[in-house]
Design a protein around this motif. Structure first.
Motif, mmCIF file in Angstrom:
data_model
loop_
_atom_site.group_PDB
_atom_site.id
_atom_site.type_symbol
_atom_site.label_atom_id
_atom_site.label_comp_id
_atom_site.label_asym_id
_atom_site.label_seq_id
_atom_site.Cartn_x
_atom_site.Cartn_y
_atom_site.Cartn_z
ATOM 1 N N HIS A 6 0.669 -0.996 -0.116
ATOM 2 C CA HIS A 6 0.236 -0.292 0.135
ATOM 3 C C HIS A 6 0.683 1.073 -0.016
ATOM 4 O O HIS A 6 -0.123 2.201 0.333
ATOM 5 C CB HIS A 6 -1.218 0.188 1.501
ATOM 6 N N VAL A 45 -6.923 1.611 3.991
ATOM 7 C CA VAL A 45 -6.136 1.006 4.791
ATOM 8 C C VAL A 45 -6.899 0.766 6.042
ATOM 9 O O VAL A 45 -7.234 1.497 6.736
ATOM 10 C CB VAL A 45 -4.339 0.655 5.214
ATOM 11 N N LYS A 52 -5.287 6.897 2.825
ATOM 12 C CA LYS A 52 -5.625 5.170 1.705
ATOM 13 C C LYS A 52 -6.965 4.572 2.920
ATOM 14 O O LYS A 52 -7.430 4.453 3.567
ATOM 15 C CB LYS A 52 -4.087 4.579 1.726
ATOM 16 N N ASP A 103 -3.434 -4.149 7.313
ATOM 17 C CA ASP A 103 -2.293 -3.778 6.249
ATOM 18 C C ASP A 103 -1.443 -3.198 6.658
ATOM 19 O O ASP A 103 -0.318 -3.405 6.395
ATOM 20 C CB ASP A 103 -3.333 -3.078 5.108
#
Length: 298
Positions: free
Chosen positions: A146, A159, A157, A202
């Motif tokens: 990522h 995540v 993001k 993540d």
């Protein structure tokens, strides 16, 4: 022999960990109490040939592996006390919460456990200058799919971020803009790595020190630790410094200790050579101008 790192040293209010505005104020002595006390204690230690230390058996700060005394604090303290003319460390294992009470009960002479310097603790003991700071880092899956770098990058993001329950990283993350529904609380460090490998999160946020040690004790796991960074809360940098602890009456010993400690923290190559194997690198060296006197004031 795998060891986990207790977060008890770090489960305190974020305000106590923040030292925004502390860096860049040179000339202040490291003292939370008035200098004085037993000026003959170093002579006593030199004569008897050993100093008694207390530690909590927490890797990578201070722990035993078999009969070997290892970790950041004992390694630094062995070098420092040897330079002061005291050749041997005699160690006692004590629960982390009992370290300062046991120190004040004269069970040992110094706490060698990487204890965080907070105003509350300074009321009951005399801390050395910081031995290290604990910048935050992210553990991610191998290859960093990522393209993350810090908590702000997580906020931008889609995540999921893992943090330890009741630890300070959750506050750091929300301050950086990570939404609470994107934060997963975990009970233990190993749970964080396992959740990451399984794809349930993540990224896993913790101190770089702890994450590097976690990766080391899970050799072969498909994860990597990204470079450490210093988070901010309300404009204050969150360094989370730690140091050695002395009785308030033993400031003369503490000051002698500080003289040798400064020689190490001012020499990056020597610092990393001494304790790099425990996850302490240049990013963990206390910034110039950070003083325990200021940290004790909060």
């Amino acid at each position: 022999m795998a060891h986990t790192v207790s977060v008890s040293r770090r489960r305190f209010l974020v305000g106590a960990a923040g030292v925004g505005g502390l860096v860049g104020a040179p000339g202040l002595l490291a003292a939370c109490s008035t200098t004085g006390g037993d000026g003959d204690i170093l002579a006593k230690l030199r004569k008897q040939g050993y100093v008694r230390i207390g530690f909590a058996d927490e890797a990578p700060y201070g722990y035993k592996d078999g009969g070997d005394l290892l970790g950041e604090a004992p390694t630094l303290h062995q070098v420092i006390f040897k330079a002061l003319g005291v050749g041997e460390l005699r160690a006692s294992v004590v629960d982390f919460a009992a370290l300062i009470p046991s120190l004040n009960a004269n069970r040992f002479d110094v706490v060698s456990a990487g204890m965080a310097i907070t105003p509350e603790r300074c009321e009951n003991a005399a801390f050395s200058e910081p031995e290290f700071v604990s910048p935050t880092a992210l553990m991610v899956r191998e290859g960093n799919p990522h393209d993350l770098s810090d908590l702000k990058s997580c906020a931008g993001k889609d995540v999921t971020l893992g943090v330890l329950s009741a630890a300070v990283e959750k506050n750091y993350a929300t301050a950086a803009g990570v939404s609470r529904d994107r934060i997963t609380s975990l009970s233990a460090q190993q749970d964080g790595l396992d959740a990451l490998v399984a794809g349930r999160i993540d990224a896993f946020a913790l101190t770089g020190i702890s994450l590097k040690w976690l990766a080391r004790t899970n050799e072969g796991a498909p994860v990597e630790v990204l470079p450490a960074f210093v988070p901010e809360v309300d404009g204050k940098k969150q360094y989370s410094p730690g140091g050695a602890v002395f009785r308030r009456s033993d400031t003369a010993l503490r000051d002698a200790f500080n003289g040798e400690l400064t020689k190490i923290t001012s020499d990056a190559d020597r610092y990393v050579k001494l304790i790099g194997e425990y996850g302490f690198g240049e990013s963990e060296i206390p910034p110039s101008g950070m003083t325990t006197r200021q940290l004790c004031k909060g």
